[in-house]
Write a protein that holds these residues in place. Structure first.
Motif, short mmCIF file in Angstrom:
data_model
loop_
_atom_site.label_atom_id
_atom_site.label_comp_id
_atom_site.label_asym_id
_atom_site.label_seq_id
_atom_site.Cartn_x
_atom_site.Cartn_y
_atom_site.Cartn_z
N GLN A 113 0.06 25.44 6.27
CA GLN A 113 -0.87 24.50 6.89
C GLN A 113 -0.17 23.17 7.17
OE1 GLN A 113 -3.96 25.42 7.87
NE2 GLN A 113 -3.43 27.47 7.13
N ALA A 114 -0.85 22.30 7.91
CA ALA A 114 -0.25 21.07 8.42
C ALA A 114 0.10 20.09 7.31
CB ALA A 114 -1.21 20.41 9.41
N THR A 115 1.15 19.32 7.57
CA THR A 115 1.57 18.22 6.72
C THR A 115 1.61 16.97 7.59
OG1 THR A 115 2.94 19.73 5.41
CG2 THR A 115 3.35 17.37 5.14
N VAL A 116 0.71 16.00 7.30
CA VAL A 116 0.51 14.88 8.22
C VAL A 116 0.49 13.57 7.43
CG1 VAL A 116 -1.03 13.83 9.92
CG2 VAL A 116 -0.82 16.32 9.79
N ALA A 117 1.25 12.57 7.93
CA ALA A 117 1.26 11.22 7.36
C ALA A 117 1.03 10.22 8.48
CB ALA A 117 2.58 10.94 6.65
N GLU A 118 0.10 9.26 8.26
CA GLU A 118 -0.25 8.29 9.30
C GLU A 118 -0.37 6.90 8.68
OE1 GLU A 118 -3.91 10.06 10.57
OE2 GLU A 118 -2.96 11.03 12.30
N GLY A 154 4.03 -11.12 3.79
CA GLY A 154 4.52 -9.84 4.30
C GLY A 154 3.70 -8.65 3.83
N ILE A 155 4.02 -7.48 4.40
CA ILE A 155 3.30 -6.25 4.11
C ILE A 155 4.32 -5.12 3.91
CG2 ILE A 155 1.51 -4.65 4.90
CD1 ILE A 155 0.65 -6.72 6.94
N ALA A 156 4.02 -4.23 2.97
CA ALA A 156 4.76 -2.98 2.81
C ALA A 156 3.73 -1.85 2.74
CB ALA A 156 5.62 -2.99 1.56
N MET A 157 3.72 -0.99 3.76
CA MET A 157 2.77 0.12 3.82
C MET A 157 3.53 1.43 3.99
SD MET A 157 -0.28 -1.35 6.27
CE MET A 157 -1.18 0.22 6.19
N THR A 158 3.21 2.41 3.14
CA THR A 158 3.85 3.72 3.21
C THR A 158 2.79 4.80 3.07
OG1 THR A 158 5.93 2.92 2.26
CG2 THR A 158 5.51 5.28 2.16
N SER A 159 2.83 5.78 3.98
CA SER A 159 2.03 6.99 3.87
C SER A 159 3.00 8.16 3.81
CB SER A 159 1.09 7.15 5.07
OG SER A 159 0.23 6.04 5.18
N ALA A 160 2.87 9.00 2.77
CA ALA A 160 3.80 10.11 2.58
C ALA A 160 3.03 11.39 2.27
CB ALA A 160 4.78 9.81 1.45
N ALA A 161 3.36 12.47 2.98
CA ALA A 161 2.70 13.75 2.79
C ALA A 161 3.74 14.84 2.58
CB ALA A 161 1.81 14.09 3.98
N TYR A 162 3.53 15.68 1.56
CA TYR A 162 4.41 16.80 1.24
C TYR A 162 3.53 18.00 0.90
CZ TYR A 162 7.64 12.90 0.33
OH TYR A 162 8.38 11.75 0.42
N SER A 163 3.82 19.14 1.49
CA SER A 163 3.11 20.35 1.08
C SER A 163 3.70 20.87 -0.24
CB SER A 163 3.20 21.41 2.17
OG SER A 163 2.34 21.09 3.24
N ALA A 189 -1.65 19.02 3.67
CA ALA A 189 -1.39 17.76 2.98
C ALA A 189 -1.53 16.63 4.00
CB ALA A 189 0.01 17.76 2.36
N ARG A 190 -2.42 15.66 3.70
CA ARG A 190 -2.67 14.57 4.64
C ARG A 190 -2.73 13.25 3.89
NH1 ARG A 190 -4.41 16.39 9.69
NH2 ARG A 190 -4.87 18.62 9.77
N ALA A 191 -1.95 12.27 4.38
CA ALA A 191 -1.94 10.93 3.79
C ALA A 191 -2.11 9.92 4.91
CB ALA A 191 -0.64 10.68 3.03
N ALA A 192 -3.02 8.94 4.71
CA ALA A 192 -3.27 7.95 5.75
C ALA A 192 -3.52 6.58 5.12
CB ALA A 192 -4.47 8.35 6.60
N SER A 193 -2.90 5.55 5.71
CA SER A 193 -3.09 4.16 5.29
C SER A 193 -3.44 3.33 6.52
CB SER A 193 -1.84 3.59 4.64
OG SER A 193 -1.39 4.39 3.56
N ALA A 194 -4.42 2.42 6.38
CA ALA A 194 -4.85 1.65 7.55
C ALA A 194 -5.31 0.26 7.13
CB ALA A 194 -5.98 2.37 8.28
N LEU A 195 -5.00 -0.72 7.99
CA LEU A 195 -5.59 -2.06 7.90
C LEU A 195 -6.75 -2.12 8.89
CD1 LEU A 195 -2.36 -4.31 7.86
CD2 LEU A 195 -3.64 -3.39 5.91
N ILE A 213 0.85 -1.19 0.00
CA ILE A 213 0.00 0.00 0.00
C ILE A 213 0.89 1.24 0.00
CG2 ILE A 213 -1.73 1.34 1.27
CD1 ILE A 213 -2.74 -1.29 2.44
N VAL A 214 0.69 2.12 -0.98
CA VAL A 214 1.41 3.38 -1.05
C VAL A 214 0.37 4.50 -1.16
CG1 VAL A 214 3.06 4.79 -2.31
CG2 VAL A 214 3.41 2.32 -2.15
N THR A 215 0.36 5.40 -0.19
CA THR A 215 -0.60 6.51 -0.15
C THR A 215 0.18 7.81 -0.07
OG1 THR A 215 -2.15 5.09 1.05
CG2 THR A 215 -2.62 7.45 1.02
N GLN A 216 -0.11 8.75 -1.00
CA GLN A 216 0.64 10.00 -1.05
C GLN A 216 -0.30 11.19 -1.18
OE1 GLN A 216 4.35 10.12 -3.47
NE2 GLN A 216 3.67 8.15 -4.26
N ALA A 217 0.08 12.28 -0.52
CA ALA A 217 -0.64 13.55 -0.64
C ALA A 217 0.38 14.66 -0.85
CB ALA A 217 -1.47 13.83 0.61
#
Length: 411
Positions: A186-191, A155-164, A139-145, A109-113
């Protein structure tokens, strides 16, 4: 170097006249010209929800929300690149995976904002940059199981990446010149949140948040004469959490930076000016739990301002100015029951700069450095092992200002 001013919107006549004037000037020169102006006024939302029972092969998800984006390049012809990107609204990307049974293949899972995103390259040519990016939206990016009882057998590879603001530039056999300016308010948040029952394959759970990001790289016969100005005025946060009943090899990592500039050069002189100001708080948290484990890791790092200038050739000149008034808080938390090896680390820095040149070519580094850190900097690591374990390795570092200038042997 002066701080970047907010980008002012010009009227249609003024913009048209400006573009015509620049185009006329460029027409008298050899090479290509790109004049880009992008304004994003509404929110950009990208979401994926996957409900899967059993997957016999891989489950792969790519999810991205981007407010303004430009990609360009040239081969064998000089390029003058003028870029104006302004984002007034948020870019939000969210990914949720509910696996009711088991996945026999690898889960990725790759999630980007990104509010503003620029990629430009010149190969066997010169690249003249004049780039401004302003992000007035988050900028907000979130990945969740969603299912903690699922089995991910490969196996699992999960990445959440946020850049303004993000800019990548450079090329092969290129000389990069000009200016890059970035502003974020404003806020830049990755979860990343990952609960699972059984994960026998290698797993990586990562969250990365960088408010202003610049990467410029030249390979071959290259050179750089560039000025980078970055201003972060808001919160930057990266959080990565995993909870696993049985994990063979699992790493949970988080990285957060208010401003980050990375410049690499391979075959010519490098003259770089860096001006970074970070007023917002930077937080980075990596937390993991496993009842049974083989190799378990929780690693987090955070920095207010970071600059890296490296040349594999003779000459490096760095003029660096960094001011950090926001706090930097980094936390790593590892909890396990029965297992083998556990690693935990937390590194926090207010301001950091690194400059280096090649030792085999009689390299020279000339540096002017000014760093002011006014915010609290903390790095904490908590380890809790309740059963039998073989090894526990821990480390924490908190630094207000860090500077390193040296001559090194090329790789």
């Amino acid at each position: 170097m002066a701080k970047p001013a907010p980008i002012r919107l010009a009227g249609t006549i003024a913009v048209t006249a400006l573009c015509a004037a620049l185009a006329s000037k460029a027409a008298a020169q050899d090479g290509s010209v790109v004049l880009n102006e992008q304004i994003q006024l509404g929110e950009v939302l990208s979401g994926q929800t996957l409900n899967v029972v059993d997957a016999r092969q891989q489950v792969t998800v790519n999810n991205a929300a981007i407010g303004n984006r430009i990609v360009g390049g040239t081969e064998g012809q000089d390029l003058a690149f003028r870029n104006r990107q302004t984002g007034f609204a948020a870019a939000v990307a969210q990914t949720r995976l509910n696996m009711a049974g088991q996945g026999n293949g690898r889960t990725t899972i790759v999630t980007q904002a990104r509010v503003n995103d620029t990629t430009v390259a010149a190969n066997n040519a010169r690249l003249a940059l004049d780039s401004e990016q302003a992000a007035y939206g988050a900028a907000r990016a979130a990945s969740a199981l969603d299912n903690p009882d699922a089995h991910h057998l490969n196996g699992i590879a999960m990445t959440s990446a946020a850049y303004s603001n993000s800019l990548h530039a450079g090329g092969r056999n290129t000389v990069v010149t000009g200016t890059v300016r970035q502003l974020a308010t404003q806020a830049t948040v990755a979860e990343t949140y990952a609960p699972a029952r059984y994960v026998p394959g290698p797993s990586q759970f990562h969250a990365e948040a960088t408010t202003n990001n610049v990467q410029i790289a030249g390979t071959g016969s290259s050179g750089q004469r560039i000025a980078v100005t970055q201003d972060n005025q808001a919160w930057t946060s990266a959080s990565s959490v995993s909870s696993l009943a049985n994990a063979h090899q699992a790493a949970t990592t988080a990285s957060a930076a208010g401003n980050r500039a990375t410049l690499y050069n391979a075959g010519g002189s490098q003259v770089v000016g860096i001006d970074q100001t970070s007023h917002g708080q930077v937080t980075s948290r990596a937390r993991t739990f496993a009842y049974d484990y083989g190799d378990l890791r929780a690693l987090a790092d955070g920095v207010g301002n970071e600059a890296t200038v490296g040349n594999a050739d003779i000459w490096v000149e760095v003029d660096n100015r960094q001011i950090n008034t926001g706090g930097v808080q980094v936390e790593a938390d590892l909890r396990g029951h029965n297992g083998y090896d556990a690693y935990i680390g937390a590194n926090a820095t207010g301001n950091s700069v690194t400059g280096y040149a090649c030792s085999d070519c009689s390299g020279v580094v000339r540096a002017t450095n000014s760093q002011i850190n006014q915010g609290a900097v903390s790095a904490t690591a908590t380890s809790t092992l309740t059963g039998n374990s073989r090894a526990l390795i821990t480390g924490t570092t908190a630094t207000g200002n860090a500077a390193s200038f040296y001559v090194t042997r090329p790789q």
